[in-house]
Design a protein around this motif. Structure first.
Motif, PDB file in Angstrom:
ATOM      1  N   CYS A  14      59.408  25.204  27.996  1.00  0.00           N
ATOM      2  CA  CYS A  14      59.645  26.797  27.954  1.00  0.00           C
ATOM      3  C   CYS A  14      59.351  27.339  26.619  1.00  0.00           C
ATOM      4  O   CYS A  14      59.572  28.436  26.389  1.00  0.00           O
ATOM      5  N   GLY A  15      58.266  26.665  25.963  1.00  0.00           N
ATOM      6  CA  GLY A  15      57.684  27.126  24.717  1.00  0.00           C
ATOM      7  C   GLY A  15      56.392  28.005  25.050  1.00  0.00           C
ATOM      8  O   GLY A  15      55.999  28.203  26.016  1.00  0.00           O
ATOM      9  N   VAL A  16      55.688  28.164  24.053  1.00  0.00           N
ATOM     10  CA  VAL A  16      54.453  28.974  24.181  1.00  0.00           C
ATOM     11  C   VAL A  16      53.213  28.531  23.384  1.00  0.00           C
ATOM     12  O   VAL A  16      52.023  29.118  23.580  1.00  0.00           O
ATOM     13  N   ASP A  17      53.311  27.396  22.978  1.00  0.00           N
ATOM     14  CA  ASP A  17      52.365  26.854  22.079  1.00  0.00           C
ATOM     15  C   ASP A  17      51.932  25.470  22.793  1.00  0.00           C
ATOM     16  O   ASP A  17      52.890  24.708  23.303  1.00  0.00           O
ATOM     17  N   THR A  18      50.827  24.938  22.796  1.00  0.00           N
ATOM     18  CA  THR A  18      50.537  23.629  23.539  1.00  0.00           C
ATOM     19  C   THR A  18      51.062  22.596  22.435  1.00  0.00           C
ATOM     20  O   THR A  18      51.425  22.796  21.070  1.00  0.00           O
ATOM     21  N   GLN A  19      51.222  21.209  22.948  1.00  0.00           N
ATOM     22  CA  GLN A  19      51.528  20.193  22.306  1.00  0.00           C
ATOM     23  C   GLN A  19      50.863  19.953  20.857  1.00  0.00           C
ATOM     24  O   GLN A  19      51.540  19.804  19.749  1.00  0.00           O
ATOM     25  N   SER A  20      49.516  20.041  21.058  1.00  0.00           N
ATOM     26  CA  SER A  20      48.701  19.738  19.967  1.00  0.00           C
ATOM     27  C   SER A  20      48.906  20.670  18.705  1.00  0.00           C
ATOM     28  O   SER A  20      49.017  20.456  17.533  1.00  0.00           O
ATOM     29  N   ARG A  21      48.988  21.970  19.108  1.00  0.00           N
ATOM     30  CA  ARG A  21      49.401  23.044  17.946  1.00  0.00           C
ATOM     31  C   ARG A  21      50.688  22.872  17.458  1.00  0.00           C
ATOM     32  O   ARG A  21      50.706  23.022  16.386  1.00  0.00           O
TER      33      ARG A  21
END
Lengths: 207, 175
Positions: A14-21
């Protein structure tokens, strides 16, 4: 100050950033991050389970053996009790969601201690609320801490971050906990030792 | 008025901070938010003993520093960790360092980050409009309706990704 944050979300849940970021920003802040995406990823990953009744909760927990840790979304009194009564559960998150009280009573506290379930203090509730709601959230943290001192269950601090801007640095969280009445040892346990114990207990090999 | 003798002056600490926000902020907004948080969290009596003052904020680098009393530095750090929004814009204030002099603070902790490159390009592969980049990081505007509604809920403008994510559609959950 070290901080192991086991409750954050990336774009895969439910987030807005990629895992790497998320991992990049966490590293910049000196935080070891675990993502509750319910999909295996680039770091320690957990699963956050929201269930409405006992059978759904039990079956969801049984299906979660692929993950490094299991987080149960609390709030409902019945779910709080069920979650803390199950040894396979690692963290009871948001025990006070939708409630005025902390959602932790003496029964939940005893069960959490007996079964090694950590009760979450979610910083998102404190940071993003204002006025009366924040006062209530702060009051709930104080009461959970009081119960933890009496019954001996573990408290775990998490950011509950859904974006890179909701992550918090270890130093900031440590000072914040001190301000909320945590002793230095208690703050360190909630930030480092308890999450580390959860990861060690569920160690499935190096990533 | 005559200044206090050095032995009676309060010892100061300068705290360098960096603000992460999707939109540019000005010094007044930042100072107002820090004061507001300090007052709401600690109350007027405690804040009066902090010796708090926001001295500088550079909107180009999103870095600034404030001054406080030596013994109150830990409370200021706690206050800064509590800041979630600045002037209704989602933001995070991150303490980068503490020093006893402005000179040392500037030398050690300020102007260390990569410069932001604002250049709008459209990436067809992942269906994103790339708005700005700094180092390996990219901020982008999604076209996907669900992501847009998530951003709206979180009061944010852009999703964050790394340059390496542009090669892997899996990073976006198949969006």
């Amino acid at each position: 100050m070290e901080f192991i944050d086991l409750h954050a979300h990336s774009i895969l849940s439910c987030g807005v950033d990629t895992q790497s970021r998320m991992l990049f920003n966490a590293k910049r802040l000196g935080v070891t991050l675990g993502l509750c995406d319910g999909v295996e990823g680039k770091c320690r990953t957990g699963i956050e389970i929201s269930a409405k009744n006992k059978s759904k909760l039990k079956s969801s927990i049984s299906n979660s053996s692929n993950f490094d840790y299991v987080v149960i979304n609390g709030g409902d009194e019945h779910i709080n009790r069920l979650a803390t009564s199950d040894k396979r559960v690692d963290i009871l998150a948001h025990p006070d969601a939708g409630r005025k009280d902390p959602g932790v009573d003496s029964f939940v506290a005893e069960q959490a201690h007996k079964n090694g379930v950590a009760i979450e203090v979610n910083l998102r509730n404190l940071v993003l609320t204002k006025g009366n709601r924040r006062v209530n959230a702060l009051k709930n943290v104080a009461r959970t801490l009081k119960l933890s001192r009496k019954y001996g269950f573990d408290i775990i601090v998490t950011s509950g971050a859904k974006s890179r801007l909701e992550l918090r640095s270890g130093d900031g969280v440590f000072q914040l906990l001190k301000l909320l009445g945590f002793e230095e040892v208690e703050a360190e346990a909630a930030m480092v030792f308890v999450p580390q114990r959860i990861l060690d207990n569920n160690f499935r090999g190096a990533l | 008025m005559k200044r206090l003798p050095p032995t009676l002056r309060e010892k100061k600490r300068y705290i360098a901070f960096e603000i992460m926000c999707d939109e540019p902020l000005v010094k007044d907004e930042v100072a107002r938010e820090i004061w507001k948080q300090a007052l709401s969290l600690l109350g007027e009596i405690q804040v009066s003993t902090l010796g708090l003052g926001v001295l500088d904020y550079n909107c180009d680098t999103s870095e600034g520093f404030l001054v406080c009393r030596n013994e109150a530095a830990w409370k200021i750090k706690a206050v800064l960790a509590f800041v979630g929004e600045v002037n209704e814009k989602k933001a995070h204030i991150c303490v980068t360092g503490v020093s006893g002099t402005i000179k040392a603070l500037k030398r050690k902790f300020l102007n260390k980050g990569p410069s932001i490159i604002e250049e709008k390009t459209y990436n067809k592969r992942v269906n994103l409009e790339i708005v700005r980049s700094f180092g390996e990081c990219i901020d982008a505007l999604p076209k996907d309706k669900e992501l847009l509604s998530r951003l709206k809920d979180l009061n944010m403008k852009y999703i964050g990704l790394m340059k390496s994510d542009l090669e892997m559609e899996k990073s976006f959950g198949g969006n």
